[in-house]
Design a protein around this motif. Structure first.
Motif, PDB file in Angstrom:
ATOM      1  N   TRP A 237       0.843  -1.188   0.000  1.00 37.11           N
ATOM      2  CA  TRP A 237       0.000   0.000   0.000  1.00 37.11           C
ATOM      3  C   TRP A 237       0.881   1.243   0.000  1.00 37.11           C
ATOM      4  N   PHE A 238       0.319   2.349  -0.453  1.00 33.69           N
ATOM      5  CA  PHE A 238       1.043   3.616  -0.383  1.00 33.69           C
ATOM      6  C   PHE A 238       0.171   4.653   0.303  1.00 33.69           C
ATOM      7  N   SER A 239       0.809   5.636   0.889  1.00 31.46           N
ATOM      8  CA  SER A 239       0.129   6.749   1.548  1.00 31.46           C
ATOM      9  C   SER A 239       1.053   7.954   1.423  1.00 31.46           C
ATOM     10  N   VAL A 240       0.773   8.814   0.454  1.00 30.56           N
ATOM     11  CA  VAL A 240       1.685   9.893   0.086  1.00 30.56           C
ATOM     12  C   VAL A 240       0.947  11.225   0.100  1.00 30.56           C
ATOM     13  N   THR A 241       1.516  12.199   0.769  1.00 30.87           N
ATOM     14  CA  THR A 241       0.922  13.534   0.803  1.00 30.87           C
ATOM     15  C   THR A 241       0.884  14.126  -0.600  1.00 30.87           C
ATOM     16  N   VAL A 242      -0.230  14.771  -0.926  1.00 25.89           N
ATOM     17  CA  VAL A 242      -0.441  15.323  -2.266  1.00 25.89           C
ATOM     18  C   VAL A 242       0.023  16.771  -2.311  1.00 25.89           C
ATOM     19  N   ARG A 243       0.690  17.121  -3.395  1.00 26.76           N
ATOM     20  CA  ARG A 243       0.984  18.535  -3.630  1.00 26.76           C
ATOM     21  C   ARG A 243      -0.308  19.246  -4.026  1.00 26.76           C
ATOM     22  N   MET A 244      -0.463  20.458  -3.579  1.00 26.11           N
ATOM     23  CA  MET A 244      -1.695  21.201  -3.858  1.00 26.11           C
ATOM     24  C   MET A 244      -1.669  21.775  -5.276  1.00 26.11           C
ATOM     25  N   ASN A 245      -1.791  20.867  -6.254  1.00 23.52           N
ATOM     26  CA  ASN A 245      -1.872  21.278  -7.647  1.00 23.52           C
ATOM     27  C   ASN A 245      -3.336  21.533  -8.013  1.00 23.52           C
ATOM     28  N   THR A 328     -12.763  29.325   7.581  1.00 22.83           N
ATOM     29  CA  THR A 328     -11.776  28.973   6.566  1.00 22.83           C
ATOM     30  C   THR A 328     -10.912  27.856   7.124  1.00 22.83           C
ATOM     31  N   TYR A 329     -10.417  27.025   6.225  1.00 24.60           N
ATOM     32  CA  TYR A 329      -9.714  25.821   6.660  1.00 24.60           C
ATOM     33  C   TYR A 329      -8.379  25.673   5.939  1.00 24.60           C
ATOM     34  N   ARG A 330      -7.487  24.995   6.604  1.00 21.81           N
ATOM     35  CA  ARG A 330      -6.272  24.488   5.977  1.00 21.81           C
ATOM     36  C   ARG A 330      -6.524  23.034   5.624  1.00 21.81           C
ATOM     37  N   HIS A 331      -6.197  22.652   4.414  1.00 24.36           N
ATOM     38  CA  HIS A 331      -6.448  21.288   3.953  1.00 24.36           C
ATOM     39  C   HIS A 331      -5.138  20.525   3.787  1.00 24.36           C
ATOM     40  N   HIS A 332      -5.132  19.287   4.253  1.00 23.52           N
ATOM     41  CA  HIS A 332      -3.986  18.397   4.112  1.00 23.52           C
ATOM     42  C   HIS A 332      -4.505  17.123   3.438  1.00 23.52           C
ATOM     43  N   ALA A 333      -3.997  16.847   2.259  1.00 27.57           N
ATOM     44  CA  ALA A 333      -4.525  15.717   1.482  1.00 27.57           C
ATOM     45  C   ALA A 333      -3.418  14.703   1.189  1.00 27.57           C
ATOM     46  N   PHE A 334      -3.819  13.443   1.094  1.00 28.69           N
ATOM     47  CA  PHE A 334      -2.889  12.402   0.683  1.00 28.69           C
ATOM     48  C   PHE A 334      -3.650  11.350  -0.110  1.00 28.69           C
ATOM     49  N   ILE A 335      -2.921  10.630  -0.933  1.00 24.38           N
ATOM     50  CA  ILE A 335      -3.520   9.552  -1.714  1.00 24.38           C
ATOM     51  C   ILE A 335      -3.115   8.218  -1.091  1.00 24.38           C
ATOM     52  N   THR A 336      -3.993   7.245  -1.205  1.00 22.67           N
ATOM     53  CA  THR A 336      -3.702   5.920  -0.678  1.00 22.67           C
ATOM     54  C   THR A 336      -4.515   4.874  -1.424  1.00 22.67           C
ATOM     55  N   ASN A 337      -4.034   3.657  -1.401  1.00 28.40           N
ATOM     56  CA  ASN A 337      -4.779   2.531  -1.973  1.00 28.40           C
ATOM     57  C   ASN A 337      -5.080   1.480  -0.917  1.00 28.40           C
ATOM     58  N   SER A 338      -4.921   1.846   0.373  1.00 26.76           N
ATOM     59  CA  SER A 338      -5.150   0.889   1.452  1.00 26.76           C
ATOM     60  C   SER A 338      -6.646   0.616   1.594  1.00 26.76           C
ATOM     61  N   ASP A 339      -6.975  -0.470   2.317  1.00 26.08           N
ATOM     62  CA  ASP A 339      -8.382  -0.771   2.571  1.00 26.08           C
ATOM     63  C   ASP A 339      -8.812  -0.317   3.968  1.00 26.08           C
ATOM     64  N   LEU A 340      -7.997   0.554   4.604  1.00 25.80           N
ATOM     65  CA  LEU A 340      -8.369   1.132   5.885  1.00 25.80           C
ATOM     66  C   LEU A 340      -9.499   2.128   5.694  1.00 25.80           C
ATOM     67  N   ASP A 341     -10.342   2.295   6.715  1.00 28.56           N
ATOM     68  CA  ASP A 341     -11.385   3.295   6.579  1.00 28.56           C
ATOM     69  C   ASP A 341     -10.764   4.688   6.651  1.00 28.56           C
TER      70      ASP A 341
END
Length: 457
Positions: A237-245, A328-341
């Protein structure tokens, strides 16, 4: 406390050692196969394995430069250890390394970790089970001074130095050990070579006994196809922070307000009436296709998980400032393919920060300096620091101090004074009476000199 009498110091005792804990630590490494592995080192220098072990032993005792390796030459150390060399000899030895020899050290480090895991099964807790193992990748700049340092340059941190890239493996209950580390020029991009490093790290982790699912974590500097594709190719599995593109921003903007779920966050409060965590942190997820600029076959369909934290607004207690009109919010995003909730995936991703502790411990130890002007010598120093770190981590686990930092292990276990006595053909170490960590020291010695642990058949 204060000195109780007039004291006259005399440096004349030849039967004292100041680092008695090196005995069980290096015995543990010996039982894991260190000295046999070092026989394969082809550095053009006599007794290369002995000299390597000397550098590693000095690092375990707290050496952070070549001169500090003189820690091993005092009192009765020559009676306890064979093959102790002078710092000048070890410095010449380090300068004889080439890139190929450093790669040999990397291979030795991986094989030693597997041996340590067999000797101390709790070192990689979860080995052979279905527990999740976490492989974390990151890099750091090690500042250097002077114009004689080969490959030194100004990197992303704005300081002149060399770049150290490393990967660790850990679980929910086991502290991280280093599965791969390498030195790079100072101005290299963080993600350069990430795919190769991750592939080597995953191979070492599997060799060390990790049999369950593996989650590969990294920050936004490693957001790229190479890292993700390597994880997929190795069934991880991967879990990588996304650049804000623009693509990520558009996906986040499309999340509805009813999709956000409050999460337990630092300083969150449990509301008994509503039976939920009240905090400024919420998570949501949407389907996502990463790397859309690449060929269609190389695009990765995954999940985009977003954590948002409310921005702090100025207080208007005196009426001089306007109150909050809208959140207003700060957003932190990452992509993953794990089966965790969603919530579990966010919690596991935030755990990536554990690698910063490893970097801090290395900088508080052998990586306080990169001691040579020659690049290959510094690369060998980093490889030996990796070996020393893993031996120290195994020693801490064997001493029932699994969560102790390296500096704590040095103070309590390694840098313990002892007086040498002999009886027959044996040496006896007389350690301090009422030493607070005598039980931990004894546990390490027992693990290092006892039979291997029983395995289920």
């Amino acid at each position: 406390m204060k000195p109780s009498h007039t004291i006259r110091p005399v440096f004349d005792e030849s039967n004292l050692v100041s680092a008695a804990g090196l005995v069980p630590a290096l015995r543990l490494a010996e039982s894991a196969g260190l000295y046999g592995l070092l026989e394969g080192l082809t550095v053009p220098s006599p007794n290369a394995g002995v000299k390597t072990a000397g550098v590693v032993g000095g690092m375990l005792a707290g050496a952070d430069c070549i001169d500090d390796l003189d820690l091993l030459r005092h009192g009765g150390m020559g009676r306890v250890f064979a093959g102790v060399r002078a710092p000048s000899t070890l410095g010449t030895f380090l300068r004889s390394f080439t890139h190929g020899h450093v790669q040999q050290l990397d291979k030795i480090s991986g094989a030693l970790l597997a041996g340590l895991a067999r000797k101390v099964p709790a070192l990689v807790s979860g080995a052979g089970t279905e527990d999740i193992a976490f492989v974390d990748v990151d890099d750091t700049i090690r500042e250097v001074h002077g114009y004689a340092k080969q490959a030194a340059a100004y990197g992303y941190s704005g300081v002149r130095g060399l770049n150290v890239q490393l990967a660790t493996v850990s679980t929910e209950v086991a502290a991280p050990v280093i599965v791969r580390a390498r030195l790079r020029r100072g101005n290299v991009a963080s993600h350069t070579g990430a795919g190769q490093l991750l592939a080597q790290a995953l191979g070492t982790a599997r060799t060390a006994g990790v049999a369950g699912p593996v989650l590969c974590r990294a920050d936004s500097a490693y957001y790229g196809h190479a890292f993700v594709a390597t994880a997929l190719r190795h069934g991880a599995w991967f879990s990588v922070t996304v650049r804000m593109n623009p693509q990520a921003k558009a996906a986040i903007a499309g999340i509805g307000e009813d999709a956000w779920t409050p999460i337990k966050y630092p300083h969150a409060v449990w509301d008994e009436a509503e039976q939920r965590w009240v905090s400024d942190a919420e998570v949501a997820e949407v389907p996502f296709v990463a790397f859309t600029r690449r060929r269609k076959a190389e695009r990765v369909t995954c999940r985009l998980i977003v954590r948002r934290v409310r921005r702090l607004q100025p207080l208007a207690s005196d009426g001089s400032e306007q109150g909050e009109l809208f959140a207003t919010y700060r957003h932190h995003a990452f992509i993953t393919n794990s089966d965790l909730d969603t919530i579990q995936a966010d919690q596991r991703h935030r755990g990536h920060a554990v690698i910063e502790q490893v970097i801090a411990e290395l900088k508080d130890g052998p990586l306080a300096h990169l001691p040579s002007g020659k690049y290959a010598a510094n690369a060998a120093w980093v490889a030996m620091a990796t070996i020393a770190f893993n031996i120290a981590r195994a020693a801490a686990v064997a001493a029932n101090m699994a969560t102790a930092r390296w500096a704590t292990l040095r103070r309590r276990i390694v840098n313990v004074p002892a007086r040498i006595a002999s009886t027959g053909r044996r040496l006896i170490l007389h350690l301090p009476a009422h030493w607070a960590w005598a039980q931990a020291w004894t546990a390490l010695h027992t693990a290092a000199t006892g039979p291997p642990p029983a395995t289920a058949t």
